[in-house]
Write a protein that holds these residues in place. Sequence first.
Motif, PDB file in Angstrom:
ATOM      1  N   GLY A 178      -9.605 -27.720   3.628  1.00  0.00           N
ATOM      2  CA  GLY A 178      -9.268 -28.212   2.296  1.00  0.00           C
ATOM      3  C   GLY A 178      -8.220 -27.434   1.535  1.00  0.00           C
ATOM      4  N   PHE A 179      -7.620 -26.418   2.145  1.00  0.00           N
ATOM      5  CA  PHE A 179      -6.594 -25.636   1.471  1.00  0.00           C
ATOM      6  C   PHE A 179      -5.231 -26.312   1.574  1.00  0.00           C
ATOM      7  CE2 PHE A 179      -9.755 -22.374   2.440  1.00  0.00           C
ATOM      8  CZ  PHE A 179      -9.792 -21.650   1.260  1.00  0.00           C
ATOM      9  N   GLY A 180      -4.455 -26.216   0.522  1.00  0.00           N
ATOM     10  CA  GLY A 180      -3.026 -26.477   0.632  1.00  0.00           C
ATOM     11  C   GLY A 180      -2.380 -25.207   1.151  1.00  0.00           C
ATOM     12  N   VAL A 181      -1.439 -25.323   2.070  1.00  0.00           N
ATOM     13  CA  VAL A 181      -0.876 -24.132   2.728  1.00  0.00           C
ATOM     14  C   VAL A 181       0.653 -24.139   2.641  1.00  0.00           C
ATOM     15  CG1 VAL A 181      -0.712 -22.813   4.875  1.00  0.00           C
ATOM     16  CG2 VAL A 181      -2.816 -24.064   4.341  1.00  0.00           C
ATOM     17  N   HIS A 182       1.203 -22.992   2.292  1.00  0.00           N
ATOM     18  CA  HIS A 182       2.654 -22.773   2.330  1.00  0.00           C
ATOM     19  C   HIS A 182       2.906 -21.597   3.263  1.00  0.00           C
ATOM     20  CE1 HIS A 182       6.807 -22.678   0.811  1.00  0.00           C
ATOM     21  NE2 HIS A 182       6.695 -21.347   0.882  1.00  0.00           N
ATOM     22  N   VAL A 183       3.890 -21.702   4.126  1.00  0.00           N
ATOM     23  CA  VAL A 183       4.172 -20.671   5.133  1.00  0.00           C
ATOM     24  C   VAL A 183       5.511 -20.003   4.864  1.00  0.00           C
ATOM     25  CG1 VAL A 183       4.510 -20.186   7.593  1.00  0.00           C
ATOM     26  CG2 VAL A 183       2.808 -21.895   6.879  1.00  0.00           C
ATOM     27  N   GLU A 184       5.541 -18.698   4.954  1.00  0.00           N
ATOM     28  CA  GLU A 184       6.782 -17.912   4.946  1.00  0.00           C
ATOM     29  C   GLU A 184       6.772 -16.994   6.160  1.00  0.00           C
ATOM     30  OE1 GLU A 184       9.280 -18.358   3.126  1.00  0.00           O
ATOM     31  OE2 GLU A 184       8.551 -19.388   1.315  1.00  0.00           O
ATOM     32  N   THR A 185       7.955 -16.557   6.588  1.00  0.00           N
ATOM     33  CA  THR A 185       8.051 -15.759   7.810  1.00  0.00           C
ATOM     34  C   THR A 185       8.586 -14.349   7.598  1.00  0.00           C
ATOM     35  OG1 THR A 185      10.249 -16.694   8.278  1.00  0.00           O
ATOM     36  CG2 THR A 185       8.335 -17.815   9.245  1.00  0.00           C
ATOM     37  N   ASP A 186       8.925 -13.981   6.366  1.00  0.00           N
ATOM     38  CA  ASP A 186       9.383 -12.611   6.125  1.00  0.00           C
ATOM     39  C   ASP A 186       8.897 -12.129   4.766  1.00  0.00           C
ATOM     40  OD1 ASP A 186      11.739 -12.635   4.003  1.00  0.00           O
ATOM     41  OD2 ASP A 186      12.064 -14.363   5.310  1.00  0.00           O
ATOM     42  N   GLY A 187       8.950 -10.809   4.600  1.00  0.00           N
ATOM     43  CA  GLY A 187       8.358 -10.195   3.427  1.00  0.00           C
ATOM     44  C   GLY A 187       9.025 -10.534   2.116  1.00  0.00           C
ATOM     45  N   HIS A 188      10.350 -10.555   2.094  1.00  0.00           N
ATOM     46  CA  HIS A 188      11.059 -10.844   0.849  1.00  0.00           C
ATOM     47  C   HIS A 188      10.760 -12.262   0.368  1.00  0.00           C
ATOM     48  CE1 HIS A 188      13.300  -7.096   0.774  1.00  0.00           C
ATOM     49  NE2 HIS A 188      13.573  -7.252   2.053  1.00  0.00           N
TER      50      HIS A 188
END
Length: 218
Positions: A22-32
């Motif tokens: 049930g979560f909406g998810v956003h993905v990033e691949t680097d720290g900044h």
Amino acid sequence: MLVVEDERAIAELATLYLKRDGFGVHVETDGHAALAAVRRLKPVAVLLDVGLPGMDGVEVCRALRAAGDWTPVLFVTARDDEVDRVLGLELGADDYVTKPFSPRELVARVRTVLRRGTPQTTSVHVLGRVKLDTDRRRVWVDDAEVALTSTEFDLLAHLMRHPGRVFAREQLLSAVWGYAAAAGTRTVDVHVAQLRAKLGDPNPIRTVRGVGYSAEAS
């Protein structure tokens, strides 16, 4: 939910199971990009890979806490060394998951961290110089507010709800973290040390040698 992971397969697996729950998810691949996403999206929690390219997960967590952002952070790493676990907790991480992990366990850990942030009572507890409001999830020492992580707050709240009662480390792991077998008792010691540093001296947390900890008026 913000997932910060540069390994595509792991990011996709975590996303799949989090969305199923049930979560909406956003993905990033680097720290900044992760730092920018936290500020922009205000996620309920961050699943943060330690071994990111460029700015690694440790630096990301350090930057968030230094800016006063206490969004729950769960570290994900391939390292299973206690020194690494302790470092992550000392930086203000709320939990620590080691690769390879069970995606079902990962979701359960996320749920446990988020439950810690849910008020359970409207009571205000006072011990010595420390006042804790479980409804507003705020803590003061001598009327000066102290910023705590979600886990630090729940550990202090659990102790202050039962003044004078001595809890073994295993009991605290079960009550605060929601599991006992998957984490070492060193986790409790690290968080107690962090609490004492933030609360100053004197503080209500007492060590009962050979047993565990209690909260008592100074």
